[in-house]
Design an enzyme around this catalytic site. Structure first.
Site, short mmCIF file in Angstrom:
data_model
loop_
_atom_site.label_atom_id
_atom_site.label_comp_id
_atom_site.label_asym_id
_atom_site.label_seq_id
_atom_site.Cartn_x
_atom_site.Cartn_y
_atom_site.Cartn_z
N LYS A 181 26.83 33.83 46.73
CA LYS A 181 26.80 34.40 44.64
C LYS A 181 27.65 33.91 44.39
O LYS A 181 28.49 32.34 44.65
CB LYS A 181 28.07 36.00 45.29
CG LYS A 181 27.47 37.39 45.95
CD LYS A 181 28.47 38.51 45.72
CE LYS A 181 28.26 39.15 47.50
NZ LYS A 181 29.37 40.40 47.03
N ARG A 196 32.06 35.76 54.18
CA ARG A 196 32.55 37.08 54.73
C ARG A 196 31.42 38.12 55.42
O ARG A 196 31.25 38.83 56.61
CB ARG A 196 33.66 38.07 53.93
CG ARG A 196 35.15 37.53 53.91
CD ARG A 196 35.67 38.32 53.51
NE ARG A 196 37.33 37.41 52.56
CZ ARG A 196 38.30 38.19 52.23
NH1 ARG A 196 37.69 39.62 51.74
NH2 ARG A 196 39.50 37.51 51.95
N GLY A 235 37.64 31.92 47.50
CA GLY A 235 38.91 32.25 45.90
C GLY A 235 38.25 32.74 44.94
O GLY A 235 37.36 33.79 45.30
N SER A 265 40.11 26.30 38.81
CA SER A 265 39.91 26.72 37.74
C SER A 265 40.77 26.21 36.66
O SER A 265 41.96 25.99 36.69
CB SER A 265 40.44 28.54 38.13
OG SER A 265 40.96 29.24 36.93
N TYR A 318 47.07 34.16 40.57
CA TYR A 318 45.85 33.36 40.54
C TYR A 318 45.91 32.41 40.14
O TYR A 318 46.27 31.30 40.84
CB TYR A 318 44.86 34.68 40.85
CG TYR A 318 44.20 33.90 40.06
CD1 TYR A 318 42.74 33.75 41.14
CD2 TYR A 318 43.61 32.67 38.81
CE1 TYR A 318 41.27 32.46 41.12
CE2 TYR A 318 41.96 31.95 38.72
CZ TYR A 318 41.02 32.32 39.93
OH TYR A 318 40.26 31.45 39.71
N LYS A 352 46.04 28.23 41.87
CA LYS A 352 45.04 27.64 42.07
C LYS A 352 46.29 26.58 41.02
O LYS A 352 45.36 25.03 41.34
CB LYS A 352 44.26 27.63 40.60
CG LYS A 352 42.81 28.80 41.23
CD LYS A 352 42.31 28.28 42.20
CE LYS A 352 40.82 29.21 42.40
NZ LYS A 352 40.13 28.98 43.83
N THR A 397 30.05 35.17 36.32
CA THR A 397 29.68 35.59 38.16
C THR A 397 30.34 36.55 38.62
O THR A 397 30.50 36.97 37.47
CB THR A 397 31.26 34.25 38.98
OG1 THR A 397 32.45 35.47 38.31
CG2 THR A 397 31.18 32.50 39.07
N PRO A 398 29.56 37.47 39.61
CA PRO A 398 29.70 39.13 39.59
C PRO A 398 31.46 39.41 39.10
O PRO A 398 31.36 40.38 39.09
CB PRO A 398 28.92 39.25 40.47
CG PRO A 398 27.86 38.17 40.26
CD PRO A 398 28.28 36.88 40.38
#
Length: 264
Positions: free
Chosen positions: A23, A45, A90, A142, A156, A160, A191-192
């Protein structure tokens, strides 16, 4: 040294592994490497909803040590070894609100997903790269690693930032073995998960999605280019960095953020 490249064949004969490759940015990177001639293995996964005949899928949860060992065994059995490793797995899984709302579990899970999984996979696959004296490792970080937002992404951002530091140190350790290690730090990208984050933020704030996106951009100080990145734009940067055209690049962090980072 003169380097001549055909962008459509410059990765022919190379085997690449893209984690989180079904994705978003990972999928775009896998497609870009395939277009350049590489044999591409993707891992995640869960199997992708649509079969992709261009890549080879191996299921693995990289936060589980035993899954990483099984992944390495399957790669060794089917492909031998890899030449390119894209550590893309991630994500932001913790709530906003600052230090008071973050539990030990929140911190541990974020570090496991965004830092330890990459360290674990590097440790497993690097020895064979060192044996053949060649390889490229890209860590997808990121801009949050350089600009933490306490009320949105504290854990997060810390994970990173740690990945950035680890990647730099690793690059120095393995450079003499012919291995390049580079960090790519995207900003807001379509991104989703990002679109879902915007949607949730809009819902919780009682505003429209487009207004939520603008508000989030304000939080990072604005994006001079006025939009999010497309996953393919990040993939094009990665495609260059793993190519022979980037043969003297290692140890650097490349931000691809539309100019949003307010630092040099």
């Amino acid at each position: 040294m003169e380097i001549k490249s055909n962008y459509n064949t410059e990765l022919e004969g190379k085997i690449a592994l893209v984690t989180g490759g079904t994705k978003g940015i990972g999928k775009a990177i896998a497609e870009r490497l395939y277009q350049a001639g590489a044999v591409v293995i993707v891992t995640a996964r869960n199997e992708p909803e649509l079969e992709n005949t261009k890549t080879h899928f191996i299921a693995a949860d990289l936060t589980v040590a035993n899954d990483v060992l099984k992944l390495e065994e399957q790669i060794a059995e089917k492909f031998g070894t890899i030449d390119i490793l894209i550590n893309n797995v991630g994500g932001l899984t913790t709530p906003g609100g600052g230090y008071k709302v973050l539990t030990d579990s929140h911190w541990e899970n974020e570090l496991e997903l965004n830092l330890i999984s990459a360290i674990r996979l590097d440790r497993t696959l690097l020895p064979k790269m060192q044996e053949k004296k060649s390889g490229v490792i890209i860590h997808i970080s990121s801009v949050a690693g350089k600009q933490a937002l306490w009320n949105l992404n504290l854990a997060y951002a810390v994970s990173k930032a740690a990945l950035n530091s680890y990647s730099k140190a690793l690059s120095t350790e393995v450079a003499s073995d012919g291995i390049r290690v580079i960090t790519v730090a995207p900003g807001a990208t379509k991104t989703p998960p990002m679109l879902k984050f915007v949607e949730d933020f809009a819902l919780s704030s009682g505003i429209k999605n487009e207004d939520a996106e603008k508000e989030l951009m304000k939080h990072v100080g604005g994006v001079p280019m006025g939009r999010m990145a497309e996953p393919e734009e990040v993939a094009d940067l990665v495609g260059f960095l793993v190519s022979p055209r980037a043969s003297y690049l290692t140890g650097s962090i490349y931000a691809i953020d539309g100019g949003s980072l307010p630092v040099i």
